[in-house]
Motif scaffolding. Structure first.
Motif, PDB file in Angstrom:
ATOM      1  N   GLY A  75       0.865  -1.198  -0.073  1.00 21.83           N
ATOM      2  CA  GLY A  75      -0.127  -0.050  -0.007  1.00 21.83           C
ATOM      3  C   GLY A  75       0.756   1.431   0.068  1.00 21.83           C
ATOM      4  N   GLY A  76       0.398   2.308   0.274  1.00 22.56           N
ATOM      5  CA  GLY A  76       0.936   3.784   0.307  1.00 22.56           C
ATOM      6  C   GLY A  76       1.920   3.891   1.220  1.00 22.56           C
ATOM      7  N   ALA A  77       1.641   3.095   2.776  1.00 24.23           N
ATOM      8  CA  ALA A  77       2.632   3.307   3.513  1.00 24.23           C
ATOM      9  C   ALA A  77       4.038   2.677   3.361  1.00 24.23           C
ATOM     10  CB  ALA A  77       2.186   2.760   4.793  1.00 24.23           C
ATOM     11  N   ASN A  80       5.791   4.872   0.809  1.00 27.99           N
ATOM     12  CA  ASN A  80       6.232   6.075   1.242  1.00 27.99           C
ATOM     13  C   ASN A  80       7.721   5.651   2.222  1.00 27.99           C
ATOM     14  OD1 ASN A  80       4.770   7.682   0.172  1.00 27.99           O
ATOM     15  ND2 ASN A  80       3.354   7.951   2.041  1.00 27.99           N
ATOM     16  N   HIS A 116       0.436  12.599   4.686  1.00 31.71           N
ATOM     17  CA  HIS A 116      -0.175  11.496   5.451  1.00 31.71           C
ATOM     18  C   HIS A 116       0.802  11.154   6.460  1.00 31.71           C
ATOM     19  CE1 HIS A 116      -1.378   7.161   5.983  1.00 31.71           C
ATOM     20  NE2 HIS A 116      -2.407   7.744   5.485  1.00 31.71           N
ATOM     21  N   SER A 118       1.722   8.195   7.482  1.00 33.44           N
ATOM     22  CA  SER A 118       2.649   7.292   7.239  1.00 33.44           C
ATOM     23  C   SER A 118       4.112   7.635   7.324  1.00 33.44           C
ATOM     24  CB  SER A 118       2.257   6.222   6.014  1.00 33.44           C
ATOM     25  OG  SER A 118       2.189   7.019   5.105  1.00 33.44           O
ATOM     26  N   THR A 169       2.678  16.455  -1.401  1.00 33.30           N
ATOM     27  CA  THR A 169       1.432  15.622  -1.548  1.00 33.30           C
ATOM     28  C   THR A 169       0.448  16.179  -2.641  1.00 33.30           C
ATOM     29  OG1 THR A 169       1.417  15.375   0.923  1.00 33.30           O
ATOM     30  CG2 THR A 169      -0.671  14.629  -0.242  1.00 33.30           C
ATOM     31  N   GLY A 171      -3.133  15.557  -3.610  1.00 32.97           N
ATOM     32  CA  GLY A 171      -4.202  14.956  -3.023  1.00 32.97           C
ATOM     33  C   GLY A 171      -4.189  14.467  -1.488  1.00 32.97           C
ATOM     34  N   THR A 173      -5.055  13.419   2.025  1.00 32.95           N
ATOM     35  CA  THR A 173      -5.905  12.392   2.597  1.00 32.95           C
ATOM     36  C   THR A 173      -7.324  13.145   2.792  1.00 32.95           C
ATOM     37  OG1 THR A 173      -4.190  11.156   3.238  1.00 32.95           O
ATOM     38  CG2 THR A 173      -6.210  10.382   3.658  1.00 32.95           C
ATOM     39  N   ASP A 198       3.652  12.160  -2.957  1.00 33.74           N
ATOM     40  CA  ASP A 198       2.854  11.091  -2.511  1.00 33.74           C
ATOM     41  C   ASP A 198       1.465  11.388  -3.034  1.00 33.74           C
ATOM     42  OD1 ASP A 198       1.118   9.438  -1.079  1.00 33.74           O
ATOM     43  OD2 ASP A 198       1.559  10.180   0.766  1.00 33.74           O
ATOM     44  N   ALA A 200      -0.932   8.878  -3.341  1.00 30.45           N
ATOM     45  CA  ALA A 200      -1.458   7.785  -3.092  1.00 30.45           C
ATOM     46  C   ALA A 200      -2.852   7.671  -3.920  1.00 30.45           C
ATOM     47  CB  ALA A 200      -1.516   7.436  -1.459  1.00 30.45           C
ATOM     48  N   TRP A 201      -3.719   8.876  -3.510  1.00 34.64           N
ATOM     49  CA  TRP A 201      -5.040   8.495  -4.129  1.00 34.64           C
ATOM     50  C   TRP A 201      -5.143   9.600  -5.320  1.00 34.64           C
ATOM     51  CZ3 TRP A 201      -9.411  11.912  -4.162  1.00 34.64           C
ATOM     52  CH2 TRP A 201      -9.211  12.838  -3.646  1.00 34.64           C
ATOM     53  N   ASP A 227      -1.535   4.285  -5.300  1.00 32.77           N
ATOM     54  CA  ASP A 227      -2.209   3.260  -4.589  1.00 32.77           C
ATOM     55  C   ASP A 227      -3.456   2.695  -5.627  1.00 32.77           C
ATOM     56  OD1 ASP A 227      -1.154   2.573  -2.329  1.00 32.77           O
ATOM     57  OD2 ASP A 227      -2.616   3.508  -1.067  1.00 32.77           O
ATOM     58  N   HIS A 229      -5.237   0.440  -4.910  1.00 33.49           N
ATOM     59  CA  HIS A 229      -6.234   0.047  -4.046  1.00 33.49           C
ATOM     60  C   HIS A 229      -7.307   1.195  -3.371  1.00 33.49           C
ATOM     61  CE1 HIS A 229      -3.769  -0.389  -0.114  1.00 33.49           C
ATOM     62  NE2 HIS A 229      -4.070   0.732  -0.518  1.00 33.49           N
ATOM     63  N   LYS A 230      -6.857   2.267  -4.104  1.00 28.43           N
ATOM     64  CA  LYS A 230      -7.639   3.548  -3.782  1.00 28.43           C
ATOM     65  C   LYS A 230      -8.701   3.926  -5.118  1.00 28.43           C
ATOM     66  CE  LYS A 230      -5.528   5.229   0.245  1.00 28.43           C
ATOM     67  NZ  LYS A 230      -4.245   6.200   0.802  1.00 28.43           N
TER      68      LYS A 230
HETATM   69  C1  LIG Z   1      -4.016   6.500   1.946  1.00 27.45           C
HETATM   70  C2  LIG Z   1      -2.803   7.077   1.851  1.00 27.45           C
HETATM   71  C3  LIG Z   1      -1.642   6.828   2.190  1.00 27.45           C
HETATM   72  C4  LIG Z   1      -1.268   5.326   2.995  1.00 27.45           C
HETATM   73  O1  LIG Z   1      -1.676   4.378   2.041  1.00 27.45           O
HETATM   74  P1  LIG Z   1      -2.061   2.862   2.385  1.00 27.45           P
HETATM   75  O2  LIG Z   1      -2.292   2.179   1.234  1.00 27.45           O
HETATM   76  O3  LIG Z   1      -3.240   3.078   3.258  1.00 27.45           O
HETATM   77  O4  LIG Z   1      -1.137   2.073   3.171  1.00 27.45           O
HETATM   78  C5  LIG Z   1      -0.324   7.397   2.113  1.00 27.45           C
HETATM   79  N1  LIG Z   1      -0.581   8.693   1.718  1.00 27.45           N
HETATM   80  C6  LIG Z   1      -1.723   9.421   1.243  1.00 27.45           C
HETATM   81  C7  LIG Z   1      -1.460  10.829   0.693  1.00 27.45           C
HETATM   82  C8  LIG Z   1      -2.986   8.706   1.407  1.00 27.45           C
HETATM   83  O5  LIG Z   1      -4.043   9.212   1.076  1.00 27.45           O
END
Ligand SMILES: *Cc1c(COP(=O)(O)O)cnc(C)c1O
Length: 404
Positions: A75-77, A80, A116, A118, A169, A171, A173, A198, A200-201, A227, A229-230
């Protein structure tokens, strides 16, 4: 599971990027489990390894043609964390063998209050300490304040510290805010820092032509988190790490183990365990491949575009009810507070959740303000679902006024 969980796959779940999984994604998960492909070494799953390499290249290049390399992550964590390790390896030649304590000066990373959390864990895991992940304040648009970033870097240098990484970043969170990547990239270049984006989404914007301009500056990054999965709606977990640096993952993660198949000098047959944090690993890319194969790039663009338009509709309808939208973002997440002070965000959100008819959440802006947050995170969400949500919010607000 029916009874004891939040049904994130429901079309009236306006929450935290937990999508309804694509049908082909579910099939991909099942197939990956049936064959139980081992992705540690190329020789044990050449089709799987090369499929993932293909996907890394294809998706990475949607951000910019430089992003040819990378790996799948849980995942994103994890992506990162991978960025922190790559940045340390690149900036500090002694880090790999002798670790953080051998460095002359404390390594320092920078990210804004919108970033985020993470990243906090990553700072802890790599051993640099959370204090040395500097949290840069945001400007009035909830984006990293560039002059504050510059000031913090020069102060850290005066102390003899070693700035090495800045994370922007795309987007946020909570708010969907896109940070000024061009400006962050310029600072990173001037200061010799690794730039990690980052996304991720928010990275979904790379796949919708009219949203691509919001990614301006990403081409200057050293690495990216995205990600699937988002917003790509494959079942958890599927993250990706992209980099423009051909060698850095190998330098960060390669080890020689005599029980593993001998390393092949051919780039095409690279063993994933030498290029990522994970060792034994499932075939993450299959659910992405199958989803893309059926929907196509065009199909994804259409669905994502529709999600963006639904959020516009939601903004409009909330504004008609005197909610004030406070997050300027092109992405499908709406943060709002009510003009009437008697209407508490906290209680409206609780009432909506308790109704069982929709799920929204409370978020904090970088300045600490509490806001109602609703995100179009499900590709099946339609106009009726948005109307139903607006109705629930209206009902909850009216009850607030009658009890006030
Ligand atoms: C969701 C998110 C993460 C963490 O990703 P996971 O898939 O939950 O591990 C990191 N950065 C941003 C900006 C996110 O929205």
């Amino acid at each position: 599971m029916r009874q004891w969980q939040t049904h994130t796959a429901h079309s009236r779940y306006f929450g935290l990027f937990n999508p309804a999984p694509t049908t082909m994604g579910i099939a991909g998960e099942a197939l990956a489990a049936i064959f139980n492909t081992q992705l540690a070494a190329w020789s044990h799953g050449p089709f799987a390894v090369q499929t993932e390499r293909y996907l890394v290249r294809e998706l990475g290049q949607r951000f910019d043609s430089r992003f040819m390399y990378g790996c799948f992550t849980s995942g994103g964590a994890e992506a990162n964390l991978t960025a922190f390790i790559c940045a340390l390896v690149r900036r500090f030649p002694g880090y790999r063998a002798k670790g953080i304590r051998s460095l002359e000066g404390q390594p320092i990373a920078y990210a804004s209050t919108a970033s985020h959390h993470s990243l906090v864990k990553a700072a802890r895991i790599v051993g640099m300490g959370t204090e040395f992940l500097r949290i840069v304040p945001c400007d009035s648009a909830h984006r990293m304040d560039i002059s504050a970033l510059k000031t913090m870097i020069s102060e850290d240098r005066r102390f003899g510290h070693r700035p090495f990484l800045v994370v922007a970043t795309v987007g946020a969170t909570a708010t969907g805010i896109v940070e000024p990547i061009e400006s962050v990239a310029q600072v990173a270049q001037d200061e010799g820092l690794w730039l990690h984006v980052d996304a991720a989404w928010g990275g979904f914007a790379a796949f919708v032509p009219e949203l691509r301009p919001y990614l301006a500056g990403v081409s200057r990054a050293d690495s990216i988190t995205f990600d699937p999965h988002k917003m790509f709606s494959v079942p958890m977990g599927a993250g990706m790490f992209f980099t423009a640096d051909h060698d850095v993952l190998g330098e960060a993660f390669a080890v020689v183990a005599d029980y593993m198949p001998a390393r092949d000098s051919d780039d095409e047959r690279e063993d994933p365990f030498t290029h990522s944090i994970q060792w034994s690993r499932r075939f993450i890319g299959l659910k992405v491949l199958l989803s893309l194969a059926v929907a196509g790039w065009e199909g994804y663009a259409n669905v994502l575009r529709r999600q963006v338009l639904l959020a516009d509709e939601l903004r409009q309808k909330l504004e008609n009810l005197r909610w004030r939208v406070v997050n300027p973002t092109p992405f499908p997440v709406v943060c709002a507070i009510h003009d009437d002070q008697r209407i508490s965000v906290q209680r409206v959100v609780e009432r909506v959740q308790q109704s069982g008819n929709a799920w929204i959440s409370i978020a904090s802006l970088p300045d600490g303000a509490s806001v109602l947050r609703a995100c179009i995170t499900n590709y099946r969400t339609n106009e009726d679902d948005v109307l139903a949500l607006v109705r629930e919010i209206q009902l909850a607000s009216e009850r607030e006024l009658t009890t006030a």
